[in-house]
Design a protein around this motif. Structure first.
Motif, PDB file in Angstrom:
ATOM      1  N   VAL A   1       0.831  -1.211   0.000  1.00  7.59           N
ATOM      2  CA  VAL A   1       0.000   0.000   0.000  1.00  7.59           C
ATOM      3  C   VAL A   1       0.864   1.259   0.000  1.00  7.59           C
ATOM      4  O   VAL A   1       0.640   2.178  -0.795  1.00  7.59           O
ATOM      5  CB  VAL A   1      -0.959   0.003   1.204  1.00  7.59           C
ATOM      6  CG1 VAL A   1      -1.751   1.303   1.253  1.00  7.59           C
ATOM      7  CG2 VAL A   1      -1.917  -1.186   1.113  1.00  7.59           C
TER       8      VAL A   1
ATOM      9  N   PRO B   1      -4.680   4.529   3.521  1.00  6.89           N
ATOM     10  CA  PRO B   1      -3.486   4.386   2.667  1.00  6.89           C
ATOM     11  C   PRO B   1      -2.353   5.329   3.023  1.00  6.89           C
ATOM     12  O   PRO B   1      -1.239   5.147   2.536  1.00  6.89           O
ATOM     13  CB  PRO B   1      -4.031   4.696   1.263  1.00  6.89           C
ATOM     14  CG  PRO B   1      -5.475   4.381   1.325  1.00  6.89           C
ATOM     15  CD  PRO B   1      -5.894   4.763   2.711  1.00  6.89           C
TER      16      PRO B   1
ATOM     17  N   THR C   1      -6.629  -1.615   1.317  1.00 11.49           N
ATOM     18  CA  THR C   1      -6.571  -1.042   2.666  1.00 11.49           C
ATOM     19  C   THR C   1      -7.803  -1.427   3.476  1.00 11.49           C
ATOM     20  O   THR C   1      -7.695  -1.797   4.662  1.00 11.49           O
ATOM     21  CB  THR C   1      -6.457   0.482   2.600  1.00 11.49           C
ATOM     22  OG1 THR C   1      -5.290   0.835   1.841  1.00 11.49           O
ATOM     23  CG2 THR C   1      -6.343   1.086   3.993  1.00 11.49           C
TER      24      THR C   1
END
Length: 539
Positions: free
Chosen positions: A316, A374, A499
């Motif tokens: 991420v 994120p 996420t």
């Protein structure tokens, strides 16, 4: 010539005398324990020491991408087999020789791993390394409980719990540093000097029991083979299942059936064999059984949590290995801070209260992870990591006391082996389960985001149009600019979905720790042993 009468005590007289823990000096006890704890650290850190160097190992051995994961899988499979087998070997060969042989052979197999010439030889040597090194993991637990009593014994689960958690956590970071400095082969050669020292120190210092070689003649090879097939097959299914669709893959389906049949045969031989490899009688103690469940859940949380946070930072946030190591380093510090508190509470407070606090705090830490976005980095991950890692010791220390405090002698060895096996199984199950959850939730959230954008497409179209105009200034082809904008938007949506999936996984893990609290009232802690009297000095 006159015959010499046989003296049955003569052989015992030639053997080195045993050390009585009741008269052994405290310094010698701690020295023996330190040597064995360091051996355990070596065996555990090598599980993950190759994690950050797999790309270099793959390139150095010209291995295919689907082959390189077996460098870790082979080690874990073999270690799982040795952990329960070590109790039998310790009785047959003695603690001294099992630990010395384990350290010595671990050193030799480390050299062989460093000398590997292709991926096949590497996998074979890693399996050997995991098998011979696995004996050091449970042996130190049972020996610590033999050496120490009272308040000193309370430090055993605290120290070994810290080693059990810290070693896999540090593995990737240490392996990455060594690979960057000297090359990937040195992550194995680095074991030579400490491994040799542990082997020599074990032969010199450890004299806590005698060998019973007659047990080797009664060894049940069918029992050993069925146990190896069951545990190795289970580890293979858990490792490969998430990547290949579980039972949709024919190879995994065959492994499931092989592991299941082997498990049934293993149980049959456990109860009916005259020389069983593993004795399951510790499970007759309900508190031990519940403590094993706790250890399974703890292993689930420790290994899965250690796996998920670096994965989030890499996939991420796009962090490299150095940035990931810097971000997760705080978890090791928090674990160290929890050691003295957990050790102190274990002597003053009912362990059921301590493990209740530990499981609850661990669940809170996991719950804090479930609000990730994120943009989360070191600062946002600081408190979730601290809370979760600090709680680890409050879980491990009382669970070890609940599990092993009721046993002594050979039963202690078998109980220690089974208890440690549960933690490793929990870790293997945890990584497989959270990987599956992560994949499923990612797809689900991606579909939901697509549905939401389909229901009100104006904002999405406006974003893509604006980005296309921006990119068109750098790309003369308008179609190319549009494709780049759409690709970027798709990656952005995928990152958001991933996420959200991480958040769901951490939330479910928190629920599993809260569910384990149901078993706490059913446990009955063993009475605290008084401190052994200090040895009298003759004048």
């Amino acid at each position: 010539m006159a015959s010499i009468p046989f003296n049955p005590a003569s052989r015992a007289q030639r053997s080195p005398p045993l050390d009585d823990p009741a008269t052994m000096s405290t310094g010698r006890k701690y020295l023996i324990f330190a040597v064995m704890a360091f051996g355990q650290f070596m065996a555990l850190i090598d599980i993950q020491i190759v994690a950050a160097s797999l790309n270099e190992v793959q390139a150095g051995l010209s291995a295919a991408p689907d082959e390189i994961s077996w460098v870790q899988t082979a080690y874990l499979m073999a270690e799982l087999v040795m952990i329960p087998f070590s109790a039998f070997l310790t009785q047959a060969l003695s603690t001294r020789w099992v630990f010395a042989l384990s350290a010595g052979l671990f050193t030799i197999s480390s050299v062989l791993c460093g000398m590997a010439w292709n991926i096949e030889s590497m996998i074979a040597f890693r399996a050997l390394q995991g098998f011979v090194g696995g004996a050091m993991v449970p042996t130190v637990f049972s020996t610590g409980y033999v050496l120490f009593t009272g308040k000193q014994r309370a430090m055993i689960p605290a120290i070994l719990g810290m080693v059990s958690v810290l070693a896999p956590t540090l593995g990737p970071t240490v392996g990455g540093w060594i690979t960057d400095a000297w090359g990937w082969r040195w992550i194995f050669y680095i074991n030579v000097v400490p491994g040799a020292l542990v082997c020599i120190a074990s032969l010199t210092l450890i004299r806590v029991d005698r060998a019973n070689l007659s047990m080797l003649r009664r060894l049940d090879w069918v029992h050993l083979g069925s146990m190896a097939a069951f545990l190795a097959g289970l580890e293979y299914v858990l490792e490969e299942g998430p990547k290949n669709g579980w039972l949709d893959d024919s190879g995994i389906a065959v492994a499931v059936w092989l592991s299941l049949v082997s498990f049934v045969l293993f149980l049959e031989r456990s109860f009916r064999s005259s020389g069983p490899i593993v004795v399951l009688t510790p499970f007759r103690n309900a508190t031990f059984a519940f403590a094993c469940v706790f250890n399974l859940v703890i292993g689930f949380g420790i290994y899965a949590g250690t796996y998920l946070v670096p994965l989030f930072l890499g996939r991420v946030r796009g962090y490299n290995a150095s940035e990931i190591g810097t971000t997760v380093f705080i978890s090791g510090i928090a674990q160290l801070l929890g050691v003295p508190l957990a050790a102190a509470l274990s002597q003053r407070v009912d362990p059921r209260y301590v493990i209740t606090a530990g499981l609850t705090l661990f669940a809170v830490g996991l719950w804090l992870f479930s609000f990730m976005t994120p943009e989360w980095g070191f600062a946002a991950l600081f408190w979730p990591q601290v809370v979760r890692s600090f709680a680890i010791m409050l879980c491990i220390v009382p669970s070890v006391g609940l599990a092993l405090g009721h046993f002594s002698g050979p039963q202690l060895r078998y109980a220690s082996a089974l208890f440690n096996l549960m933690r490793n199984l929990g870790g293997a199950i945890g990584i497989a389960v959270v990987t599956t959850w992560l994949n499923d939730f990612s797809r689900l959230h991606y579909l939901r985001l697509g549905e939401a954008m389909g229901a009100s497409p104006r904002e999405a179209e406006s974003f893509v149009t604006g980005l296309t105009r921006y990119l068109h200034a750098y790309t003369p082809d308008p179609d190319r600019a549009l494709q780049m904008a759409q690709s970027f938007f798709g990656r952005l949506a995928g990152r958001e979905a991933l996420t959200l999936a991480f958040d769901d996984v951490f939330r479910l893990m928190a629920y599993s720790f809260l569910a384990a609290l149901v078993l706490v009232p059913l446990c009955r802690p063993a009475p605290i042993q008084p401190d052994a009297p200090s040895p009298k000095v003759a004048h």
